[in-house]
Design a protein around this motif. Structure first.
Motif, PDB file in Angstrom:
ATOM      1  N   GLY A  26      44.064  52.811  17.760  1.00  8.54           N
ATOM      2  CA  GLY A  26      44.109  51.453  18.282  1.00  8.54           C
ATOM      3  C   GLY A  26      43.710  51.341  19.742  1.00  8.54           C
ATOM      4  O   GLY A  26      43.564  50.241  20.255  1.00  8.54           O
ATOM      5  N   PHE A  27      43.523  52.458  20.419  1.00 10.29           N
ATOM      6  CA  PHE A  27      43.101  52.433  21.813  1.00 10.29           C
ATOM      7  C   PHE A  27      41.609  52.747  21.901  1.00 10.29           C
ATOM      8  O   PHE A  27      41.050  53.436  21.056  1.00 10.29           O
ATOM      9  CB  PHE A  27      43.880  53.464  22.649  1.00 10.29           C
ATOM     10  N   ARG A  28      40.970  52.252  22.954  1.00 13.82           N
ATOM     11  CA  ARG A  28      39.577  52.564  23.252  1.00 13.82           C
ATOM     12  C   ARG A  28      39.558  53.545  24.421  1.00 13.82           C
ATOM     13  O   ARG A  28      40.523  53.620  25.185  1.00 13.82           O
ATOM     14  CB  ARG A  28      38.828  51.286  23.634  1.00 13.82           C
ATOM     15  N   PRO A  29      38.466  54.264  24.613  1.00 10.68           N
ATOM     16  CA  PRO A  29      38.398  55.190  25.761  1.00 10.68           C
ATOM     17  C   PRO A  29      38.629  54.490  27.100  1.00 10.68           C
ATOM     18  O   PRO A  29      39.189  55.088  28.020  1.00 10.68           O
ATOM     19  CB  PRO A  29      36.975  55.761  25.678  1.00 10.68           C
ATOM     20  N   ASP A  30      38.234  53.218  27.206  1.00 11.34           N
ATOM     21  CA  ASP A  30      38.447  52.474  28.458  1.00 11.34           C
ATOM     22  C   ASP A  30      39.929  52.202  28.723  1.00 11.34           C
ATOM     23  O   ASP A  30      40.307  51.952  29.875  1.00 11.34           O
ATOM     24  CB  ASP A  30      37.716  51.134  28.412  1.00 11.34           C
ATOM     25  N   ASP A  31      40.766  52.241  27.693  1.00  3.19           N
ATOM     26  CA  ASP A  31      42.200  51.975  27.840  1.00  3.19           C
ATOM     27  C   ASP A  31      42.982  53.204  28.307  1.00  3.19           C
ATOM     28  O   ASP A  31      44.133  53.096  28.710  1.00  3.19           O
ATOM     29  CB  ASP A  31      42.805  51.527  26.502  1.00  3.19           C
ATOM     30  N   ILE A  32      42.364  54.377  28.251  1.00  4.41           N
ATOM     31  CA  ILE A  32      43.063  55.646  28.491  1.00  4.41           C
ATOM     32  C   ILE A  32      42.761  56.160  29.896  1.00  4.41           C
ATOM     33  O   ILE A  32      41.622  56.116  30.348  1.00  4.41           O
ATOM     34  CB  ILE A  32      42.645  56.698  27.445  1.00  4.41           C
ATOM     35  N   ASP A  33      43.803  56.647  30.568  1.00  6.53           N
ATOM     36  CA  ASP A  33      43.673  57.193  31.910  1.00  6.53           C
ATOM     37  C   ASP A  33      44.260  58.602  31.913  1.00  6.53           C
ATOM     38  O   ASP A  33      45.401  58.798  31.485  1.00  6.53           O
ATOM     39  CB  ASP A  33      44.432  56.298  32.890  1.00  6.53           C
ATOM     40  N   ILE A  34      43.490  59.582  32.399  1.00 10.50           N
ATOM     41  CA  ILE A  34      43.945  60.975  32.467  1.00 10.50           C
ATOM     42  C   ILE A  34      43.885  61.410  33.929  1.00 10.50           C
ATOM     43  O   ILE A  34      42.836  61.318  34.563  1.00 10.50           O
ATOM     44  CB  ILE A  34      43.053  61.902  31.616  1.00 10.50           C
ATOM     45  N   VAL A  35      45.025  61.877  34.455  1.00  8.72           N
ATOM     46  CA  VAL A  35      45.100  62.310  35.854  1.00  8.72           C
ATOM     47  C   VAL A  35      45.674  63.721  35.903  1.00  8.72           C
ATOM     48  O   VAL A  35      46.754  63.976  35.360  1.00  8.72           O
ATOM     49  CB  VAL A  35      45.990  61.351  36.688  1.00  8.72           C
ATOM     50  N   ALA A  36      44.947  64.621  36.559  1.00  9.80           N
ATOM     51  CA  ALA A  36      45.420  65.994  36.763  1.00  9.80           C
ATOM     52  C   ALA A  36      45.686  66.180  38.245  1.00  9.80           C
ATOM     53  O   ALA A  36      44.821  65.904  39.076  1.00  9.80           O
ATOM     54  CB  ALA A  36      44.372  66.990  36.284  1.00  9.80           C
ATOM     55  N   GLN A  37      46.903  66.623  38.577  1.00 14.73           N
ATOM     56  CA  GLN A  37      47.250  66.879  39.968  1.00 14.73           C
ATOM     57  C   GLN A  37      48.262  68.001  40.024  1.00 14.73           C
ATOM     58  O   GLN A  37      49.172  68.055  39.203  1.00 14.73           O
ATOM     59  CB  GLN A  37      47.781  65.632  40.656  1.00 14.73           C
ATOM     60  N   GLN A  38      48.066  68.891  40.998  1.00 21.07           N
ATOM     61  CA  GLN A  38      48.935  70.051  41.176  1.00 21.07           C
ATOM     62  C   GLN A  38      49.153  70.742  39.838  1.00 21.07           C
ATOM     63  O   GLN A  38      48.192  71.164  39.237  1.00 21.07           O
ATOM     64  CB  GLN A  38      50.256  69.619  41.810  1.00 21.07           C
ATOM     65  N   ASN A  39      50.379  70.821  39.360  1.00 19.65           N
ATOM     66  CA  ASN A  39      50.690  71.480  38.085  1.00 19.65           C
ATOM     67  C   ASN A  39      51.096  70.482  37.018  1.00 19.65           C
ATOM     68  O   ASN A  39      51.914  70.800  36.161  1.00 19.65           O
ATOM     69  CB  ASN A  39      51.797  72.511  38.274  1.00 19.65           C
ATOM     70  N   SER A  40      50.545  69.281  37.067  1.00 22.15           N
ATOM     71  CA  SER A  40      50.899  68.303  36.043  1.00 22.15           C
ATOM     72  C   SER A  40      49.659  67.566  35.551  1.00 22.15           C
ATOM     73  O   SER A  40      48.650  67.467  36.242  1.00 22.15           O
ATOM     74  CB  SER A  40      51.930  67.301  36.562  1.00 22.15           C
TER      75      SER A  40
END
Length: 117
Positions: free
Chosen positions: A16-30
């Motif tokens: 039900g989600f589109r790629p534009d709806d998804i946010d992926i953030v990588a920082q430090q160890n998370s």
């Protein structure tokens, strides 16, 4: 999921989600995966909606030296590739032993006095 010696994969079903709806953030160890679907109220009233429309956030604690790589989204399945990358300074290295000629030897304090006489 482990893909090999130094590679891993995280898979999340996001129907039900589109790629534009998804946010992926990588920082430090998370690694933080969040999605926010804008639902248009003008679509009408539903008796039952089988696909979730609410926002969500999922946090993953990563071990040291794990880096997030590519992310793909196919058929409602988000896949994030992870790699274990050891810095060059932390990799084990082989130290060669220097060769000495047969007549090379370590001199002691008494050797100098004997050679002088």
């Amino acid at each position: 999921m482990r893909d090999g010696e130094d590679s891993y994969r995280i898979s999340i079903a996001l129907a039900g989600f589109r790629p534009d709806d998804i946010d992926i953030v990588a920082q430090q160890n998370s690694l933080i995966v969040s999605a926010n679907r804008n639902v248009d109220e003008a679509e009408g009233t539903y008796l039952h909606r089988g696909i979730a429309t609410r926002s969500f956030e999922r946090r993953f604690q990563l071990a040291d030296f794990i880096e997030a790589g590519n992310a793909t989204f196919e058929n409602g399945l988000l896949t994030i590739e992870l790699r274990h990358v050891l810095p060059e300074a932390m990799k084990p290295r082989r130290i060669q032993i220097g060769g000495h000629a047969a007549n090379d030897r370590i001199e002691g304090p008494g050797d100098r006095a004997r050679d002088a006489a």
